[in-house]
Every structure is written in C-alpha cells, then in structure tokens.
Enzyme design. Sequence first.
Site, PDB file in Angstrom:
ATOM      1  N   ARG A 185       0.849  -1.190   0.000  1.00  0.00           N
ATOM      2  CA  ARG A 185       0.000   0.000   0.000  1.00  0.00           C
ATOM      3  C   ARG A 185       0.884   1.238   0.000  1.00  0.00           C
ATOM      4  O   ARG A 185       1.845   1.327   0.777  1.00  0.00           O
ATOM      5  CB  ARG A 185      -0.929   0.020   1.216  1.00  0.00           C
ATOM      6  CG  ARG A 185      -1.971  -1.097   1.162  1.00  0.00           C
ATOM      7  CD  ARG A 185      -2.923  -1.062   2.319  1.00  0.00           C
ATOM      8  NE  ARG A 185      -3.796  -2.223   2.302  1.00  0.00           N
ATOM      9  CZ  ARG A 185      -4.671  -2.535   3.256  1.00  0.00           C
ATOM     10  NH1 ARG A 185      -4.778  -1.747   4.312  1.00  0.00           N
ATOM     11  NH2 ARG A 185      -5.430  -3.603   3.148  1.00  0.00           N
ATOM     12  N   ARG A 218       2.214   0.864  10.262  1.00  0.00           N
ATOM     13  CA  ARG A 218       1.722   1.218   8.928  1.00  0.00           C
ATOM     14  C   ARG A 218       2.891   1.180   7.939  1.00  0.00           C
ATOM     15  O   ARG A 218       3.654   2.127   7.811  1.00  0.00           O
ATOM     16  CB  ARG A 218       1.087   2.612   8.957  1.00  0.00           C
ATOM     17  CG  ARG A 218       0.176   2.901   7.768  1.00  0.00           C
ATOM     18  CD  ARG A 218      -0.437   4.288   7.889  1.00  0.00           C
ATOM     19  NE  ARG A 218      -1.327   4.395   9.029  1.00  0.00           N
ATOM     20  CZ  ARG A 218      -2.621   4.081   9.011  1.00  0.00           C
ATOM     21  NH1 ARG A 218      -3.168   3.648   7.902  1.00  0.00           N
ATOM     22  NH2 ARG A 218      -3.357   4.222  10.107  1.00  0.00           N
ATOM     23  N   GLU A 241      -6.470  -1.158  15.509  1.00  0.00           N
ATOM     24  CA  GLU A 241      -7.089  -2.114  14.581  1.00  0.00           C
ATOM     25  C   GLU A 241      -6.085  -3.180  14.160  1.00  0.00           C
ATOM     26  O   GLU A 241      -4.953  -2.890  13.809  1.00  0.00           O
ATOM     27  CB  GLU A 241      -7.590  -1.375  13.339  1.00  0.00           C
ATOM     28  CG  GLU A 241      -8.211  -2.305  12.295  1.00  0.00           C
ATOM     29  CD  GLU A 241      -8.297  -1.660  10.913  1.00  0.00           C
ATOM     30  OE1 GLU A 241      -8.298  -2.416   9.932  1.00  0.00           O
ATOM     31  OE2 GLU A 241      -8.335  -0.415  10.829  1.00  0.00           O
ATOM     32  N   SER A 278     -10.206  -6.258  10.092  1.00  0.00           N
ATOM     33  CA  SER A 278     -11.448  -5.634   9.660  1.00  0.00           C
ATOM     34  C   SER A 278     -12.202  -6.652   8.831  1.00  0.00           C
ATOM     35  O   SER A 278     -11.693  -7.136   7.819  1.00  0.00           O
ATOM     36  CB  SER A 278     -11.142  -4.375   8.829  1.00  0.00           C
ATOM     37  OG  SER A 278     -12.303  -3.620   8.593  1.00  0.00           O
ATOM     38  N   ARG A 318       0.969  -6.360  12.491  1.00  0.00           N
ATOM     39  CA  ARG A 318       0.322  -5.751  13.652  1.00  0.00           C
ATOM     40  C   ARG A 318       0.183  -6.753  14.793  1.00  0.00           C
ATOM     41  O   ARG A 318       0.203  -6.372  15.972  1.00  0.00           O
ATOM     42  CB  ARG A 318      -1.029  -5.179  13.255  1.00  0.00           C
ATOM     43  CG  ARG A 318      -0.900  -4.001  12.298  1.00  0.00           C
ATOM     44  CD  ARG A 318      -2.166  -3.202  12.151  1.00  0.00           C
ATOM     45  NE  ARG A 318      -1.944  -2.048  11.278  1.00  0.00           N
ATOM     46  CZ  ARG A 318      -2.762  -1.001  11.194  1.00  0.00           C
ATOM     47  NH1 ARG A 318      -3.868  -0.966  11.927  1.00  0.00           N
ATOM     48  NH2 ARG A 318      -2.490  -0.005  10.380  1.00  0.00           N
TER      49      ARG A 318
END
Length: 426
Positions: free
Chosen positions: A261, A276, A348, A351, A390
């Site tokens: 990403r 991230r 988070e 999801s 994560r």
Amino acid sequence: MHDIRFIRENPEAFDAKLVRRGLEPVSAKLIEADEVRRASATRLQEAQNRRNEASKLIGQAMGKGDKETADALKAEVSELKETLPALEETSRAAEKQLEDMLAVIPNLPADDVPDGADESDNVEVSTWGEKRSFDFESKEHADIGPNLGMEFDTGAKISGARFTFLRGDMARLHRALGQFMLDRQTREYGYTECNPPVLVKDDAMYGTDKLPKFAEDSFRTTDDRWLIPTSEVSLTASVMGEILDDSALPMRLTGLTLCFRSEAGAAGKDTRGFIRQHQFEKCELVSIVRPEDSEAEHVRMTEAAEAILQALDLPYRKVLLCTGDMGFGARKTYDLEVWLPGQGAYREISSCSNTGDFQARRMKTRYRPEGEKKTEFVHTLNGSGLAVGRTLVAVLENYQNADGSITVPDALHPYMGGLTKLEPAA
C-alpha cells in the site's frame, strides 16, 4: 456496483442510504444518465433491426423483378451502414458514462449499521481478555524491537520510509505468526489455502472495488499491473465472471501473502514503528456465499479472526463501524482492535466486512440456485485473520519483560523450534 434498476424503482430509499454515509443524493442524475443510455441503446437497436429487415426485403424485391424498390432499399441499407458506427459509439459512451458514475458511489450501509461521521461514532460490541499489568514501565514496540532484530534503519536504508528489515528470531517469530494463522483458519474454520498472485490486472482491482477510487493508494508496475493491497483482491477475483454451481457455496478461501500500500492518504500517521508499512503480510479470509447466508457468514468470519487473538491471549475489543468510518465497498464491518499496553490504546488488527452483492456486480459473478434456471449474484465477504505485522507488534508489547526480552506465546512454541523467549542483543 449498484443496480440501476433498483435506483430507478427506489430513488428516495437509495438517496437516504447515501445521506447516511454523508453523501449528497445522486439518484436524479443517475436516472437521467440511464435514460440517455436506454434511449441511445433503443436508437441503435431500431437502426440495426431496420438494416436487417431492409436487407431481407431487397432479396424479395429482386425476386419479383421490382428493381426500383430494390434500389431504394439498397440505398437505405447503405445509409444505415454509414450511420450505425456513430450510433454504436453514442451508445457505448452513454453506457460508460453511467458505469463511471456508479463506479465511484460507495456501498449502501445495512440497516443495523450505526450512523456517524468518523471512528468516534463506532460502537463497541464486546471486549475479550484481561489487560496485563506490569511491574515496570511498559514500552512501545518501536523501542523494544530494535534490540531484538526489528531494524527500522536498515529497512529505510534499503527502501526508504515505511519499510522494516526483520532479522534472526524476530523474523522467525513473524513467520511463525503467519503460519499459525494459516493453519488455524484452514484446520479449524475450513478455509481452503491458496497461494494467489500478488500482481493483478485492472479488472481484478476494479471488481473488488479498489479502482478507480483507490488508485493512488496502490502501487502500479511498469507493465500496468497492480501490486495487491490485500489478497482479498486475488482471492475474490478468482471467481470473476463465473456462474457458480449452488453446490460450490459457501466458498471459503484464505491466503498468506505480501501486501503493498502506498499509504497516500495516511501522510503523517504512524510514521514511527511497524504499524503502517508499505509492504506487509496478512492472512486474508474471503467468503463467497448465497445472499441469504451472508449475515451468518459475517459473524462466522469475525469469530475466525477473533479465535487467533484468543489463542495468542491478546486482549481486544470488537467494534461495529459507523456509516462514516466504513470502507468504500462494505455494507457492514466489524473491526477487531488489539490492546497495545505500550501505546495505552486499542489499535485495529482486523477488519471483517460484508459487501453484499456490491463486488459481485462489478465482477459479474453469479450462481445458479439448485433447481432454478435463473442466476443470482453471490455475496462476498472479506476479513483479516490477521494482519501479521500488527500481531507481531501486539505480541511485543503484551509479552515484554523488564530485561527487554519477549516471551513467546504458548500457541507459537511448535512454530519456533522450542524457542520460548526472544533475548535482546548483548
């Protein structure tokens, strides 16, 4: 993608759902574009029908010796052949205009999704586990990791910001987490393991609602392929354009892949640490189901993700996202947020979303119910089971010790060759 027929028949309901997502009503513009599209298609069809009819009549007239009529019909057919390309182009342009308008409109929220503007309006559904208490001041993973093989400077030297080099036992722990997740999802939750491509074509990205909306958030290669932002793209697109047998459903797929990403919309967020990254690994969950089964499948998928956190004894909470915080393609989303004691916050880690038939319409993926001739669009769901990086962060912060070492969670011992602790470098 939305069903224009539904919009024509339910414009007020469609607009009301968009307003819940903080958007302006657009049904009137869509219906106007659809009327242009249908009128263009009708003119094209009428011209094609007249050309075919006139061509048949030429032969009949010639058979009767009626040269005058035959010549007039030939002239008409010739004229139609000249005008048809323009009519075809007008029809294609009208079709594309409507499709482009529909392509940038997000999915409609389910009725039980709470209204809200942003993450502050999300609703906590449940919590699990006890937050650990430490007899020393807990640290963030970015402070713990460098002495254990999490090399931020090396990653930056090689590739730039938001890349990390893992070495030694830290790399092994990262690998162990991914393998553990994959084994649990396949053995206990019946997901079929897949090893999909991480480079995909435009159609795969478009079908899974990543294009055109999120082009700037993804990396593109010099040969016009896309590096997947998540293997949701590859796994879901594996049924693109197909008509599935009823017996093939539910279809549950999982893959442990690299993901990429650009984080174009995250400037300044989580620039420190491993939260991230431009490149990361994730164990993805994808389900393709009958419409009547998608709500139950959403619950099941979320439970499959929760099971990983529970097995690792990582405290977390489950949150139902509000209309303003849901992803573009989702109609309903549960987020799992793991507790990070070093940050003193929930973050988070998974999801899980039900997209209904939104992606299926874009991919043109249907199934034929048993005993029926008519086909229907499938429903698709996707979720993280879990994001490996994560989860590594969560292990570092929740299993840290005063001497800088990290205790390896019991569930990972079989994957670590008997290693039960990561020791800091001398």
